[in-house]
Enzyme design. Sequence first.
Site, PDB file in Angstrom:
ATOM      1  N   LYS A   1     -13.537 -14.594  30.576  1.00 40.78           N
ATOM      2  CA  LYS A   1     -14.771 -15.368  30.770  1.00 40.78           C
ATOM      3  C   LYS A   1     -15.019 -16.244  29.550  1.00 40.78           C
ATOM      4  O   LYS A   1     -14.310 -16.171  28.544  1.00 40.78           O
ATOM      5  CB  LYS A   1     -15.983 -14.440  30.982  1.00 40.78           C
ATOM      6  CG  LYS A   1     -15.796 -13.346  32.017  1.00 40.78           C
ATOM      7  CD  LYS A   1     -15.688 -13.873  33.437  1.00 40.78           C
ATOM      8  CE  LYS A   1     -15.437 -12.727  34.427  1.00 40.78           C
ATOM      9  NZ  LYS A   1     -15.196 -13.219  35.811  1.00 40.78           N
TER      10      LYS A   1
ATOM     11  N   SER B   1     -12.505 -16.864  39.158  1.00 43.84           N
ATOM     12  CA  SER B   1     -13.789 -16.871  38.444  1.00 43.84           C
ATOM     13  C   SER B   1     -13.863 -17.908  37.339  1.00 43.84           C
ATOM     14  O   SER B   1     -14.952 -18.246  36.879  1.00 43.84           O
ATOM     15  CB  SER B   1     -14.083 -15.482  37.864  1.00 43.84           C
ATOM     16  OG  SER B   1     -13.210 -15.188  36.787  1.00 43.84           O
TER      17      SER B   1
END
Length: 254
Positions: free
Chosen positions: A140, A76
């Site tokens: 993230k 990701s």
Amino acid sequence: MHIEEDKYWHSDPRLPEPVDPGEDGGSTDPEGGPELTGGGSNRHVFREIVETVLVTLLIFFVVRAVIQNFKVEGDSMLPTLHSEQYLLVNKGLYFRYDANFLVRLFNSSAPEDMRYLFHGPQRGDILVFESPTEPRDFIKRVVAVEGETVEVKADPDSTGRPGDPCGDCGVYVDGVRLDEPYVKATPDYVQEPIVVPPGTIYVLGDNRRNSSDSHVWGPLDVNKIVGIAFLSYWPTNHWGFLPHPTYAEIKKGP
């Protein structure tokens, strides 16, 4: 017969000079130099060893309380971070405290006033946090903080290659499109304009088309933040501090 006076036998007797004990309990010779060392010296060495061990343990536990290692799993955050990459995470930078703590000791109805000791999350920070959807940690990038309006416009191109013309696709903060050279693919989804609520941040994975992030489950509660990733140490070809974008296109307030 004349007998001379025997001065040896009739001289005044001389007693030995008193011995002055040294600082450590040992004796010294008449010239002032150390002659013998006693148990005090051993005690001094032992104390130094104990103090060194205690200080070393204190530093170790303080570092362990502030710094944590983290293993990246999944894609990701490509191309910035790779699966199986090991990072160091600073858990102390976002330390928060209740400025009303003393007031609340005597008045339980007083509201909390949570503040950052240093500063809160900033755009571009790469964060490790507790996932809001499953019992594991995620990693993230922060793209917007509380009070800012964030919007995502989709790229109609199925490839999503960054650098290819995609019209007005991308992430917008307060109406300004972010310059994000670190993304693997442009977003293929739409996020209608949303004001990031107090106590939350908006996070996205750099691999926009393969990331479970705020565009799926909404803004992240800052209480779930573990810390900020700042150093990659394994594998060695990725060793180094993680770069932080400047976002010069976003005008900073006074």
